[in-house]
Design a protein around this motif. Structure first.
Motif, short mmCIF file in Angstrom:
data_model
loop_
_atom_site.label_atom_id
_atom_site.label_comp_id
_atom_site.label_asym_id
_atom_site.label_seq_id
_atom_site.Cartn_x
_atom_site.Cartn_y
_atom_site.Cartn_z
N THR A 46 0.78 -1.17 -0.01
CA THR A 46 -0.03 -0.06 -0.09
C THR A 46 0.98 1.28 0.23
OG1 THR A 46 -0.10 0.12 2.27
CG2 THR A 46 -1.95 -1.09 1.28
N VAL A 47 0.27 2.42 -0.50
CA VAL A 47 0.99 3.72 -0.28
C VAL A 47 -0.03 4.67 -0.08
CG1 VAL A 47 2.50 3.13 -2.25
CG2 VAL A 47 0.30 4.29 -2.96
N LEU A 48 0.41 5.94 0.87
CA LEU A 48 -0.59 6.78 0.85
C LEU A 48 -1.25 7.36 -0.57
CD1 LEU A 48 1.52 9.07 3.20
CD2 LEU A 48 -0.29 7.47 3.79
N LEU A 49 -2.67 7.60 -0.19
CA LEU A 49 -3.39 8.13 -1.38
C LEU A 49 -2.85 9.48 -2.00
CD1 LEU A 49 -5.91 7.98 -2.94
CD2 LEU A 49 -7.11 9.22 -1.24
N SER A 50 -2.33 10.40 -1.18
CA SER A 50 -1.59 11.54 -1.57
C SER A 50 -0.44 11.17 -2.42
CB SER A 50 -0.95 12.32 -0.30
OG SER A 50 -0.02 11.75 0.24
N GLU A 51 0.14 10.12 -2.28
CA GLU A 51 1.43 9.82 -3.23
C GLU A 51 0.72 9.31 -4.41
OE1 GLU A 51 4.86 8.29 -0.40
OE2 GLU A 51 3.06 7.07 -0.70
N GLU A 52 -0.23 8.54 -4.51
CA GLU A 52 -0.65 7.88 -5.71
C GLU A 52 -1.63 9.23 -6.60
OE1 GLU A 52 -1.94 4.60 -8.12
OE2 GLU A 52 -0.53 4.97 -6.58
N ILE A 53 -2.03 10.41 -5.96
CA ILE A 53 -2.64 11.38 -6.59
C ILE A 53 -1.39 12.07 -7.42
CG2 ILE A 53 -3.42 13.77 -6.06
CD1 ILE A 53 -5.10 12.38 -3.87
N THR A 54 -0.47 12.36 -6.56
CA THR A 54 0.99 13.06 -7.07
C THR A 54 1.31 12.41 -8.55
OG1 THR A 54 1.76 13.86 -5.03
CG2 THR A 54 3.26 13.91 -6.86
N TYR A 55 1.37 11.04 -8.27
CA TYR A 55 1.67 10.20 -9.42
C TYR A 55 0.72 10.47 -10.74
CZ TYR A 55 2.74 6.09 -12.31
OH TYR A 55 3.22 5.32 -13.24
N LEU A 56 -0.39 10.36 -10.38
CA LEU A 56 -1.61 10.75 -11.43
C LEU A 56 -1.37 12.24 -12.05
CD1 LEU A 56 -4.92 9.42 -9.88
CD2 LEU A 56 -3.17 8.31 -11.58
N GLN A 57 -0.98 13.39 -11.23
CA GLN A 57 -0.97 14.64 -11.69
C GLN A 57 0.32 14.73 -12.53
OE1 GLN A 57 -0.73 16.29 -7.76
NE2 GLN A 57 -3.05 17.17 -7.78
N ASN A 58 1.34 13.67 -12.21
CA ASN A 58 2.69 13.94 -13.04
C ASN A 58 2.42 13.32 -14.37
OD1 ASN A 58 4.54 15.14 -11.17
ND2 ASN A 58 5.04 13.22 -10.23
N TYR A 59 1.56 12.48 -14.44
CA TYR A 59 1.09 11.83 -15.67
C TYR A 59 0.30 12.68 -16.45
CZ TYR A 59 -0.73 8.19 -18.70
OH TYR A 59 -1.33 7.42 -19.84
N ILE A 60 -0.68 13.57 -16.08
CA ILE A 60 -1.54 14.45 -16.59
C ILE A 60 -0.51 15.57 -17.28
CG2 ILE A 60 -3.16 16.27 -16.33
CD1 ILE A 60 -4.46 14.06 -14.30
N GLU A 61 0.55 16.12 -16.55
CA GLU A 61 1.18 17.09 -16.83
C GLU A 61 2.08 16.81 -17.97
OE1 GLU A 61 1.36 20.53 -15.93
OE2 GLU A 61 -0.61 19.82 -15.01
N LEU A 62 2.64 15.21 -17.84
CA LEU A 62 3.55 14.96 -19.04
C LEU A 62 2.99 14.76 -20.27
CD1 LEU A 62 5.60 12.09 -17.27
CD2 LEU A 62 6.81 13.72 -18.43
N HIS A 63 1.51 14.37 -20.27
CA HIS A 63 0.73 14.27 -21.47
C HIS A 63 0.52 15.90 -21.87
CE1 HIS A 63 -0.08 10.05 -22.53
NE2 HIS A 63 -0.28 9.96 -21.18
N LYS A 64 0.16 16.68 -21.01
CA LYS A 64 -0.15 18.00 -21.67
C LYS A 64 1.15 18.67 -22.30
CE LYS A 64 -3.52 19.82 -18.41
NZ LYS A 64 -3.65 20.62 -17.05
N MET A 65 2.18 18.36 -21.93
CA MET A 65 3.75 18.91 -22.56
C MET A 65 3.77 18.07 -23.94
SD MET A 65 5.92 18.92 -18.88
CE MET A 65 7.43 19.56 -19.83
#
Length: 264
Positions: free
Chosen positions: A131-150
């Motif tokens: 398991t990981v903290l939900l906040s860490e998983e959220i950061t991972y998703l946000q990085n994924y979104i930012e990469l696609h935007k770029m």
């Protein structure tokens, strides 16, 4: 080879218990006339059957414990294998994009490399955890979104609404990324204009609700269930067997997925 040795040991122990019980029983039968007249024979018989019962119970307990342990180890091995399959092609695609950006826009390429590095580190080190903290998983998703935007040279309407009331909530890693990846791969990737991805993530005291909606090009829809979605369903069955719901709806050119996880 170890498994074969273990099996042999189990067979030897099982035979030993059976032979020991038979021998003791034969001794009692043969000397029944003699021991039957002795004081305490009834107590001896009671003690014998109690000993047999304890021996068999101990053996059964060990066998059941061994079966449960092997089942758990098999489930963990399968889970690790499933985790290792999560979004590897995304990283390959991103590296190909970086190759083309190095000469055209070195600054943008550097930003992509840093974000990609963070995502790869998370996938490798955090992805192996239970398991990981939900906040860490959220950061991972946000990085994924930012990469696609770029990465894309078109306007994309991406909205990520977060309502988390419990920052200590723990969850299986790399859980939502497959649904997010599908939204970009099957939606944004094939649309020339007006592409959107809307995400809502809510975490209450006892459950987490993740919903994602995107539009897609109907002409590019092959109606096949991807490997990633089957991967997600299997991981949910292994980790949250009776505490999750996953629903997927497709109407016209809109794709909607909802995942709810109850706290274990």
């Amino acid at each position: 080879m170890k498994l074969n040795i273990s099996d042999r040991k189990k067979k030897i122990i099982t035979r030993f218990y059976k032979i020991a019980i038979v021998i003791i029983g034969l001794v009692i039968v043969i000397f029944n006339d003699t021991f039957g007249r002795l004081e305490g024979f009834v107590e001896f018989i009671d003690f014998y059957f109690i000993l047999v019962f304890i021996t068999i119970s101990h053996w059964l307990f060990k066998q059941i414990k061994s079966i449960i342990r092997l089942k758990n180890e098999k489930a963990k091995t399968e889970l690790l294998h499933l985790k290792s399959q999560v979004n590897p092609h995304f990283f390959f695609n991103m590296l190909n994009n970086l190759y083309g950006l190095v000469d055209k826009d070195s600054k943008k390429a550097q930003e992509l490399i840093l974000k990609l590095s963070d995502m790869m580190r998370y996938s490798i080190y955090e992805g192996d955890k239970d398991t990981v903290l939900l906040s860490e998983e959220i950061t991972y998703l946000q990085n994924y979104i930012e990469l696609h935007k770029m990465r894309y040279h078109k306007v994309i309407d991406v909205q990520f609404n977060i309502d988390v009331k419990n920052n200590d909530y723990e969850i299986m890693p790399l859980l939502f990324i497959i649904l997010l990846e599908n939204a970009f791969k099957h939606g944004v990737e094939n649309l020339r204009a007006h592409a959107y991805v809307h995400i809502n993530l809510e975490a209450q005291s006892n459950d987490v609700n993740f919903e994602i909606e995107n539009n897609f090009d109907v002409s590019q829809d092959n109606h096949e269930v991807g490997i990633g979605l089957n991967n997600l369903r299997r991981r949910l069955e292994l980790v949250y067997p009776k505490s999750h719901t996953l629903t997927i709806d497709k109407t016209d050119n809109i794709y909607n997925a909802k995942l709810t996880i109850k706290k274990l």
